[in-house]
Every structure is written in structure tokens, then in C-alpha cells.
Enzyme design. Structure first.
Site, PDB file in Angstrom:
ATOM      1  N   CYS A  93       0.859  -1.188   0.000  1.00 46.59           N
ATOM      2  CA  CYS A  93       0.000   0.000   0.000  1.00 46.59           C
ATOM      3  C   CYS A  93       0.895   1.238   0.000  1.00 46.59           C
ATOM      4  O   CYS A  93       1.913   1.290   0.681  1.00 46.59           O
ATOM      5  CB  CYS A  93      -0.970  -0.010   1.176  1.00 46.59           C
ATOM      6  SG  CYS A  93      -0.404   0.835   2.647  1.00 46.59           S
ATOM      7  N   GLU A  94       0.503   2.215  -0.813  1.00 45.12           N
ATOM      8  CA  GLU A  94       1.374   3.375  -0.978  1.00 45.12           C
ATOM      9  C   GLU A  94       1.299   4.334   0.204  1.00 45.12           C
ATOM     10  O   GLU A  94       2.105   5.243   0.311  1.00 45.12           O
ATOM     11  CB  GLU A  94       1.040   4.102  -2.285  1.00 45.12           C
ATOM     12  CG  GLU A  94      -0.297   4.798  -2.319  1.00 45.12           C
ATOM     13  CD  GLU A  94      -0.549   5.453  -3.680  1.00 45.12           C
ATOM     14  OE1 GLU A  94       0.071   5.052  -4.671  1.00 45.12           O
ATOM     15  OE2 GLU A  94      -1.376   6.379  -3.716  1.00 45.12           O
ATOM     16  N   HIS A  95       0.348   4.147   1.091  1.00 50.07           N
ATOM     17  CA  HIS A  95       0.233   5.057   2.238  1.00 50.07           C
ATOM     18  C   HIS A  95       1.111   4.636   3.402  1.00 50.07           C
ATOM     19  O   HIS A  95       1.580   5.480   4.157  1.00 50.07           O
ATOM     20  CB  HIS A  95      -1.228   5.128   2.698  1.00 50.07           C
ATOM     21  CG  HIS A  95      -2.148   5.579   1.616  1.00 50.07           C
ATOM     22  ND1 HIS A  95      -3.278   4.881   1.239  1.00 50.07           N
ATOM     23  CD2 HIS A  95      -2.078   6.650   0.799  1.00 50.07           C
ATOM     24  CE1 HIS A  95      -3.867   5.513   0.243  1.00 50.07           C
ATOM     25  NE2 HIS A  95      -3.164   6.590  -0.050  1.00 50.07           N
ATOM     26  N   HIS A  96       1.306   3.336   3.555  1.00 52.17           N
ATOM     27  CA  HIS A  96       2.063   2.848   4.716  1.00 52.17           C
ATOM     28  C   HIS A  96       3.224   1.936   4.333  1.00 52.17           C
ATOM     29  O   HIS A  96       3.977   1.497   5.198  1.00 52.17           O
ATOM     30  CB  HIS A  96       1.129   2.084   5.661  1.00 52.17           C
ATOM     31  CG  HIS A  96      -0.068   2.876   6.088  1.00 52.17           C
ATOM     32  ND1 HIS A  96      -1.289   2.796   5.445  1.00 52.17           N
ATOM     33  CD2 HIS A  96      -0.214   3.793   7.070  1.00 52.17           C
ATOM     34  CE1 HIS A  96      -2.143   3.623   6.021  1.00 52.17           C
ATOM     35  NE2 HIS A  96      -1.530   4.244   7.005  1.00 52.17           N
ATOM     36  N   GLN A 134      -5.326  -0.406  -4.133  1.00 51.41           N
ATOM     37  CA  GLN A 134      -5.944  -1.566  -4.790  1.00 51.41           C
ATOM     38  C   GLN A 134      -6.810  -1.174  -5.984  1.00 51.41           C
ATOM     39  O   GLN A 134      -6.811  -1.849  -7.018  1.00 51.41           O
ATOM     40  CB  GLN A 134      -6.771  -2.344  -3.751  1.00 51.41           C
ATOM     41  CG  GLN A 134      -7.312  -3.665  -4.283  1.00 51.41           C
ATOM     42  CD  GLN A 134      -8.147  -4.391  -3.244  1.00 51.41           C
ATOM     43  OE1 GLN A 134      -8.075  -4.081  -2.051  1.00 51.41           O
ATOM     44  NE2 GLN A 134      -8.930  -5.357  -3.671  1.00 51.41           N
ATOM     45  N   HIS A 162      -5.505  -6.083   3.773  1.00 55.75           N
ATOM     46  CA  HIS A 162      -4.520  -4.997   3.897  1.00 55.75           C
ATOM     47  C   HIS A 162      -3.910  -5.019   5.290  1.00 55.75           C
ATOM     48  O   HIS A 162      -4.613  -4.803   6.279  1.00 55.75           O
ATOM     49  CB  HIS A 162      -5.216  -3.643   3.658  1.00 55.75           C
ATOM     50  CG  HIS A 162      -5.674  -3.447   2.248  1.00 55.75           C
ATOM     51  ND1 HIS A 162      -5.110  -2.514   1.404  1.00 55.75           N
ATOM     52  CD2 HIS A 162      -6.630  -4.072   1.532  1.00 55.75           C
ATOM     53  CE1 HIS A 162      -5.704  -2.570   0.223  1.00 55.75           C
ATOM     54  NE2 HIS A 162      -6.635  -3.497   0.280  1.00 55.75           N
ATOM     55  N   CYS A 164      -2.103  -2.872   6.629  1.00 54.16           N
ATOM     56  CA  CYS A 164      -2.184  -1.573   7.308  1.00 54.16           C
ATOM     57  C   CYS A 164      -3.507  -1.427   8.052  1.00 54.16           C
ATOM     58  O   CYS A 164      -3.602  -0.659   9.004  1.00 54.16           O
ATOM     59  CB  CYS A 164      -1.949  -0.416   6.343  1.00 54.16           C
ATOM     60  SG  CYS A 164      -3.204  -0.203   5.089  1.00 54.16           S
TER      61      CYS A 164
END
Ligand code: ZN
Length: 201
Positions: A93-96, A134, A162, A164
Site C-alpha cells: 500500500c502506498e500510504h504505509h 488496490q 490490507h 495496514c
């Protein structure tokens, strides 16, 4: 049956050859910043291992769909739906930068071209092995296959857990997320879409 043939095995001799270690000093700083002692025995080679691991998990940036397909496109008669289901994938995931992983299901109705079945998983990996959300990964897989196959219709559904969400934040261990991209006949014709959704249940 899950299709795992496309996943590179860590025991593969090529596994450690991906990329050069140029980020290891950053990872050393990161580990130190987290309060660890990078000089203790268990961590001595960790920065290099983490870098190789991350380079593999993001190897989609160095891949492209044309190379992956590499001539496995064939002319064929017929226009029956082809469903490739339970394609295993792993992404970040690009956020975490934590993993999300699950299965992709892909269907298409050929017009004049068909693609070798093993290639669907390879194309999925081109987009999974990146920093992703996703929803975008799902539509990128659909866009790439649509461009190559020019089919009468194409559909991609992905289901993922996920980390995260599971390890931090809301801590919803059992949750999974489903996203879909429907193109052509799968978008326009409810019966076609239904037939696909039944097939992947
Ligand atoms: Zn996240």
C-alpha cells in the site's frame, strides 16, 4: 487452484541479484531511528536484506507489459468468455508501505486475439509489485489487458487483505476489500457481468 507459478521463489539463485545495495545506509538510519542497535548480530545484514526485498517487491517499476507478453498473443476464432481465477498477488500500500495481498480474477470475451493463460498472472504482477492502492492496481491491470487483447469485454476483480488495516489503525483482522474494473460487454451487459461474478464466487 491457486496459480503461484509466477511468484519468484526466494530460494531462486536470481533472487538476491535484484538491484544493487544503494539504500542500505538509509535503512540503517531507519532501524536506528526506531530505537534498535544495528550492530547487534541479528541485524548486521538486515539493511541489505531489506533493500533486496523491497527492490523485489517493487520490481514492477522495471517491468513492462509488452516484455511480459512476449509474443504469447494468438489469433483465434470464437467469442466465449475466458475466466482466469484465483491469481495470487502481493502488493504494497502506498500510504504505509505495508503489504496488501489476495487474489485477482480476470475474464475476457475475445474478439480475434487470445493470450496464453500464464500471462495474466505475469501482467498482474507488473502492477502489483509497486506501491499501490488496490483500486488503481485493478484498473491498471484491466487497461493493460484491454489494450493488448482488444476484446469484446474484459473484467478484473481483486480481493485483498490490507496489513495496514489489520496490524494498525482500525485493526479489522477479518476484513477484505474487493475492487473491480468492468469494460465493454462486462460493463454494458448485466447478464455477462453476472455470469463472471457467478464463476468467481
Ligand atoms: Zn495502507
Amino acid at each position: 487452484m491457486r496459480d503461484t507459478a509466477h511468484l519468484l521463489n526466494p530460494a531462486d539463485p536470481d533472487f538476491d541479484e535484484i538491484g544493487e545495495c544503494s539504500l542500505d545506509y538509509l535503512i540503517t538510519d531507519l532501524i536506528t531511528g526506531l530505537g534498535e542497535d544495528v550492530s547487534r548480530e541479528g541485524l548486521l545484514k538486515t539493511p541489505q536484506r531489506v533493500e533486496r526485498s523491497l527492490r523485489f517487491l517493487t520490481s514492477g517499476y522495471q517491468a513492462n507489459v509488452e516484455d511480459v507478453i512476449n509474443g504469447a498473443l494468438f489469433e483465434a476464432e470464437g467469442s466465449e468468455m475466458v475466466v482466469v481465477k484465483d491469481i495470487e498477488f502481493y502488493s504494497l500500500c502506498e500510504h504505509h508501505m505495508l503489504p496488501f495481498f489476495g487474489t485477482a480474477h480476470i475474464a475476457y470475451i475475445p474478439d480475434k486475439l487470445i493470450l496464453g493463460l500464464s500471462k495474466f498472472a505475469r501482467v498482474a504482477d507488473v502492477f502489483a509489485r509497486r506501491m499501490q492502492v488496490q483500486e488503481r492496481m485493478t484498473s491498471q491491470i484491466a487497461d493493460a489487458l484491454e489494450e493488448v487483447l482488444k476484446p469484446k469485454g474484459l473484467a478484473v476483480v481483486t480481493e485483498a487483505s490490507h496489513l495496514c488495516m489489520m496490524m494498525r489503525g482500525v485493526e479489522k483482522q477479518g476484513s477484505s476489500t474487493r475492487t473491480s474494473a468492468m469494460r465493454g460487454a462486462f460493463k454494458d451487459d448485466a447478464r455477462t457481468r453476472q455470469e463472471f461474478l457467478e464463476a468467481i464466487r
